[in-house]
Design an enzyme around this catalytic site. Sequence first.
Site, PDB file in Angstrom:
ATOM      1  N   ASP A   1       0.818  -1.219   0.000  1.00 49.04           N
ATOM      2  CA  ASP A   1       0.000   0.000   0.000  1.00 49.04           C
ATOM      3  C   ASP A   1       0.851   1.267   0.000  1.00 49.04           C
ATOM      4  O   ASP A   1       0.330   2.377  -0.093  1.00 49.04           O
ATOM      5  CB  ASP A   1      -0.983  -0.002   1.190  1.00 49.04           C
ATOM      6  CG  ASP A   1      -0.317  -0.240   2.526  1.00 49.04           C
ATOM      7  OD1 ASP A   1       0.767  -0.853   2.560  1.00 49.04           O
ATOM      8  OD2 ASP A   1      -0.875   0.190   3.551  1.00 49.04           O
TER       9      ASP A   1
ATOM     10  N   ASP B   1       4.488   4.026   8.069  1.00 48.82           N
ATOM     11  CA  ASP B   1       3.743   3.433   9.173  1.00 48.82           C
ATOM     12  C   ASP B   1       4.680   3.262  10.374  1.00 48.82           C
ATOM     13  O   ASP B   1       5.855   2.985  10.203  1.00 48.82           O
ATOM     14  CB  ASP B   1       3.245   2.048   8.777  1.00 48.82           C
ATOM     15  CG  ASP B   1       2.330   2.073   7.552  1.00 48.82           C
ATOM     16  OD1 ASP B   1       1.957   3.148   7.075  1.00 48.82           O
ATOM     17  OD2 ASP B   1       2.009   0.997   7.029  1.00 48.82           O
TER      18      ASP B   1
ATOM     19  N   HIS C   1      -4.637   6.608   6.769  1.00 55.38           N
ATOM     20  CA  HIS C   1      -4.194   5.218   6.767  1.00 55.38           C
ATOM     21  C   HIS C   1      -5.107   4.386   7.686  1.00 55.38           C
ATOM     22  O   HIS C   1      -4.660   3.491   8.403  1.00 55.38           O
ATOM     23  CB  HIS C   1      -2.722   5.132   7.222  1.00 55.38           C
ATOM     24  CG  HIS C   1      -2.044   3.846   6.851  1.00 55.38           C
ATOM     25  ND1 HIS C   1      -2.083   2.737   7.657  1.00 55.38           N
ATOM     26  CD2 HIS C   1      -1.316   3.489   5.775  1.00 55.38           C
ATOM     27  CE1 HIS C   1      -1.389   1.754   7.080  1.00 55.38           C
ATOM     28  NE2 HIS C   1      -0.920   2.187   5.935  1.00 55.38           N
TER      29      HIS C   1
HETATM   30 ZN   LIG Z   1       3.269  -0.974   6.461  1.00 55.17          ZN
END
Ligand SMILES: [Zn+2]
Length: 267
Positions: free
Chosen positions: A24, A168, A226
């Site tokens: 992603d 992330d 996200h």
């Molecule tokens: Zn990730």
Amino acid sequence: MRLQKYGLNPGRIHHVFISHLHGDHVFGLFGLLSSLGMMGRKVPLHLYGPPELEELMDYYGRFFGPLAFELKFVSPPPNGDYIYECDKMSVTAIPLKHRITAFGYLFREKGRALNVRKEQIETYGLGIADMVKIKRGEDHITRDGVIVPNSQLTLPPYKKRSYAYISDTVYDPGLAEQVRGVDLLFHEATFAETDKKLAKKTLHSTAAQAATLASDAGVKKLLIGHFSTRYKDPALLETEAKKVFNETVGVKDGDIYSVPLKRQKRE
Ligand SMILES: [Zn+2]
């Protein structure tokens, strides 16, 4: 296709900053490279990201043929560092704690040349050479040897703007120091508080954790996104974050946020 939908010209992109190699966060690059190739791009494209990014792009080349333009790779050292600098801005990579090597990026604007007050140009009969010096911040010395301070000749300088992108990562209070005082912070907020344990396990953050970081770091505005698709209404995540840090906005693809240019105050 997404860039075109939002009226952005892919040809104007020269630098792409990739956080980590989860699908992603990197699959979009394949489509972008393909479109740029078809648009007849000749100038290099600079790619920043974990070391494995270059390997992944070799793979692309093997299957989809070589590109007509060069890819230039920059991989930040594991502890992060300045990775890009020009006369307008600098970019710093920030190591994140995720399941694989991941970086956030901090974009900091540099100071702009000062604007000379129009009426002073006439008053002091300023020439081009004088203007160049004054725009750099120097005082002006008249033919009679009188020193005119720079602050009298110029408008107050613009504030230098900053934007940090953090995604992330598991909640990491240590990041506050690295993004201290930025104008705009994007921080991932994959989970709600009820799934705090899952956030820790998958090395992601909750909305409230993102807000806690924003508050600790004294940022001006927080954007969260996200979001996990498990939440039918992502407004829940925005609500949870706002309880901790009111200047929070939940974002979705295509939203645009700008940091307006403002002049500093002079005494
Ligand atoms: Zn990730």
